[in-house]
Each structure stands twice: as structure tokens, then as C-alpha cells.
Write a protein that holds these residues in place. Sequence first.
Motif, mmCIF file in Angstrom:
data_model
loop_
_atom_site.group_PDB
_atom_site.id
_atom_site.type_symbol
_atom_site.label_atom_id
_atom_site.label_comp_id
_atom_site.label_asym_id
_atom_site.label_seq_id
_atom_site.Cartn_x
_atom_site.Cartn_y
_atom_site.Cartn_z
ATOM 1 N N TRP A 1 39.755 -38.113 -105.702
ATOM 2 C CA TRP A 1 38.559 -37.276 -105.683
ATOM 3 C C TRP A 1 37.467 -37.842 -106.593
ATOM 4 O O TRP A 1 36.279 -37.745 -106.279
ATOM 5 C CB TRP A 1 38.903 -35.851 -106.115
ATOM 6 C CG TRP A 1 39.324 -34.992 -104.969
ATOM 7 C CD1 TRP A 1 40.592 -34.590 -104.665
ATOM 8 C CD2 TRP A 1 38.482 -34.443 -103.965
ATOM 9 N NE1 TRP A 1 40.587 -33.812 -103.528
ATOM 10 C CE2 TRP A 1 39.305 -33.698 -103.084
ATOM 11 C CE3 TRP A 1 37.111 -34.484 -103.728
ATOM 12 C CZ2 TRP A 1 38.796 -33.027 -101.973
ATOM 13 C CZ3 TRP A 1 36.598 -33.814 -102.619
ATOM 14 C CH2 TRP A 1 37.434 -33.093 -101.760
ATOM 15 N N PHE B 1 28.774 -29.807 -102.113
ATOM 16 C CA PHE B 1 29.461 -29.347 -100.909
ATOM 17 C C PHE B 1 30.829 -30.002 -100.782
ATOM 18 O O PHE B 1 31.801 -29.370 -100.360
ATOM 19 C CB PHE B 1 28.596 -29.659 -99.686
ATOM 20 C CG PHE B 1 29.188 -29.196 -98.383
ATOM 21 C CD1 PHE B 1 29.391 -27.850 -98.131
ATOM 22 C CD2 PHE B 1 29.552 -30.107 -97.401
ATOM 23 C CE1 PHE B 1 29.941 -27.419 -96.922
ATOM 24 C CE2 PHE B 1 30.097 -29.696 -96.203
ATOM 25 C CZ PHE B 1 30.290 -28.344 -95.960
ATOM 26 N N LEU C 1 38.351 -28.144 -105.417
ATOM 27 C CA LEU C 1 38.373 -26.843 -106.095
ATOM 28 C C LEU C 1 39.774 -26.248 -106.056
ATOM 29 O O LEU C 1 40.281 -25.746 -107.068
ATOM 30 C CB LEU C 1 37.366 -25.908 -105.419
ATOM 31 C CG LEU C 1 36.849 -24.734 -106.241
ATOM 32 C CD1 LEU C 1 36.131 -25.214 -107.494
ATOM 33 C CD2 LEU C 1 35.920 -23.880 -105.387
ATOM 34 N N SER C 2 40.421 -26.337 -104.902
ATOM 35 C CA SER C 2 41.779 -25.809 -104.779
ATOM 36 C C SER C 2 42.773 -26.631 -105.592
ATOM 37 O O SER C 2 43.699 -26.084 -106.192
ATOM 38 C CB SER C 2 42.204 -25.806 -103.304
ATOM 39 O OG SER C 2 41.372 -24.968 -102.540
ATOM 40 N N THR D 1 43.393 -30.387 -98.729
ATOM 41 C CA THR D 1 43.127 -29.663 -99.975
ATOM 42 C C THR D 1 41.771 -30.053 -100.538
ATOM 43 O O THR D 1 41.442 -31.236 -100.611
ATOM 44 C CB THR D 1 44.214 -29.959 -101.022
ATOM 45 O OG1 THR D 1 45.490 -29.589 -100.477
ATOM 46 C CG2 THR D 1 43.973 -29.176 -102.303
ATOM 47 N N SER D 2 40.990 -29.071 -100.930
ATOM 48 C CA SER D 2 39.698 -29.335 -101.561
ATOM 49 C C SER D 2 39.902 -29.606 -103.047
ATOM 50 O O SER D 2 40.959 -29.289 -103.615
ATOM 51 C CB SER D 2 38.761 -28.141 -101.385
ATOM 52 O OG SER D 2 39.221 -27.034 -102.159
ATOM 53 N N VAL E 1 32.936 -30.760 -102.955
ATOM 54 C CA VAL E 1 33.930 -30.176 -103.860
ATOM 55 C C VAL E 1 34.696 -29.036 -103.189
ATOM 56 O O VAL E 1 35.870 -28.805 -103.496
ATOM 57 C CB VAL E 1 33.233 -29.672 -105.143
ATOM 58 C CG1 VAL E 1 34.175 -28.842 -105.994
ATOM 59 C CG2 VAL E 1 32.709 -30.858 -105.945
ATOM 60 N N ILE E 2 34.065 -28.334 -102.245
ATOM 61 C CA ILE E 2 34.676 -27.117 -101.692
ATOM 62 C C ILE E 2 35.302 -27.338 -100.316
ATOM 63 O O ILE E 2 35.927 -26.422 -99.782
ATOM 64 C CB ILE E 2 33.649 -25.976 -101.604
ATOM 65 C CG1 ILE E 2 32.505 -26.341 -100.651
ATOM 66 C CG2 ILE E 2 33.118 -25.623 -102.984
ATOM 67 C CD1 ILE E 2 31.519 -25.214 -100.405
ATOM 68 N N VAL E 3 35.132 -28.539 -99.724
ATOM 69 C CA VAL E 3 35.722 -28.787 -98.403
ATOM 70 C C VAL E 3 36.998 -29.602 -98.567
ATOM 71 O O VAL E 3 37.211 -30.244 -99.603
ATOM 72 C CB VAL E 3 34.735 -29.541 -97.488
ATOM 73 C CG1 VAL E 3 33.478 -28.717 -97.254
ATOM 74 C CG2 VAL E 3 34.384 -30.908 -98.043
ATOM 75 N N TYR F 1 36.486 -29.616 -91.097
ATOM 76 C CA TYR F 1 36.834 -28.586 -92.078
ATOM 77 C C TYR F 1 37.905 -27.661 -91.508
ATOM 78 O O TYR F 1 38.906 -27.346 -92.165
ATOM 79 C CB TYR F 1 35.580 -27.793 -92.445
ATOM 80 C CG TYR F 1 35.819 -26.657 -93.409
ATOM 81 C CD1 TYR F 1 35.796 -26.876 -94.785
ATOM 82 C CD2 TYR F 1 36.071 -25.364 -92.952
ATOM 83 C CE1 TYR F 1 36.016 -25.834 -95.671
ATOM 84 C CE2 TYR F 1 36.282 -24.317 -93.834
ATOM 85 C CZ TYR F 1 36.258 -24.564 -95.196
ATOM 86 O OH TYR F 1 36.478 -23.545 -96.077
#
Length: 246
Positions: free
Chosen positions: A164, A211, A149-150, A146-147, A213-215, A119
Motif C-alpha cells: 500500500w 479515494f 482503511l480496513s 481489502t482496502s 485509501v477506501i477502495v 470495487y
Amino acid sequence: MDIFAFPPLTLLLDGAYRALLSLSQLLEPLAGGASAALAVMLVTLLVRALLIPVGVSQAKAEQMRARLAPRLRELQKRHGKDAERLQRETLQLYRSENASPLAGCLPLLVQAAVVGILYTLFLRPEIAGHANELLAHDLLGAPLGTSLLSAIGGGIDLATGLVWGAVLLVILVVAEITRRFFRPQVPDEGPLAAPGMLGVLNALHYLTAAFAVIVPLAAALYLVVTVTWTLVQRVLLRRRYPLPAA
């Protein structure tokens, strides 16, 4: 506060960065632009292979806990109103069986450390004072740093969305298979016997997807490989160390 500003952790992060970058460069003739992604997956396989003996211990511990479950329930009935006595008797039971209630926790700790390093490696523009070249790598057009979410927040493109989508699909399929074949054993009494608790325990299987999704994508690739490995390993070890019949 930046914990990686602490010199030993800075050296650890820089060492991990150089090792992963070197492996990526070594794989570049084979994998091209996806070399860093392949390097992450190979590192994951290496970590999980090193943890095989611990996985065996974890399977033995699960078998042991299932075998001791009736005796633990009996202790709960006898000393449920005396928490101190219950704890003492429970520890005594584990000691008499040469077992530990914490057996099998090491894989979780090791993997949490690896995910944390990945991460960080794909989040920082600089590592130990020099530019982070890993951030220039992608997987089929989806940036490794890039995650999801971003990516959604910045306007996700088709290539990134497809990558993704595949990542989350694998994680969710593995979670569903795990939920179906390794159902949690809920006791007849105690906090875990509360209404709806089984649904909560089942929902925990899907936390990895949340989890992921945000990493950064690199860390999500680690999760894809490790959850798949875990499922296959559990199936094989369950055959070798079956749980006692109810």
C-alpha cells in the motif's frame, strides 16, 4: 437496495467476474499468486488504450477552451449580471466554434464505471450466487479485496503496508508532477478568482490518493495505472495540441 440485484446488472457483474477470473487463470503460470493483480492492470491498460481517441478529443477541447477564454471573459464582463443572457451567449459561442463545453467528459464517466465494477468485484463474497474466487488473490501478501482503511483497522502486516505504501507513493508522485506541469488557469474574475481557490484546485490533484485509501487494493491498482497513463498521455498530447500563449 442492491442495484446489482437488478438482472441486467447481475449479468454485467457476472460477465466481468468471469472475464477477469479467466484472464487471471491464464496469467497464473507467468505471475503466480499475483496473476489477478496483473489481470487488473492489463484490463486498465486495455480500457485506456480504447479511450485514446477520446483522450485526443479531450486535448483538443482543452486547447479550444484556452483559445476561447478571452472571449468568455468578455461575455462575463458584458452579461455577468444577467445569468440567462450569459448562458445563452456562452452556448452560442460554443456552437459558432462547433465545440461543446462538455467535451472530454467521456473518459471520466467510463473510468468511473470501471472503478465501480472493480470495487464491487473485490468487495462481494458472492457474485451471481456463487463464491467469489477473486477474493482469494493477493499482491505480494496484500489481499486484493481489502482496502488500506480496513487493513489498518484489522492490524496491518508488513507486506500489506509495503504494498500500500508503494501504491500511494506512485499516486502522490504522479499527482505532484501533474500539479506542477499542468497548473489550473484561474480567471481574473468570477467564482474561481476567489482567494484560496487556486489552493483548492491544486488540492484536487490529490483526491485520487484519498479515494485509493477506501477502495479495495484491486481498484487502487487500477487508479495507479490510470493516473500514470493519464500523465504520460497529457504530456504527449500537450506537445501535439499546445495551449495558446497567454
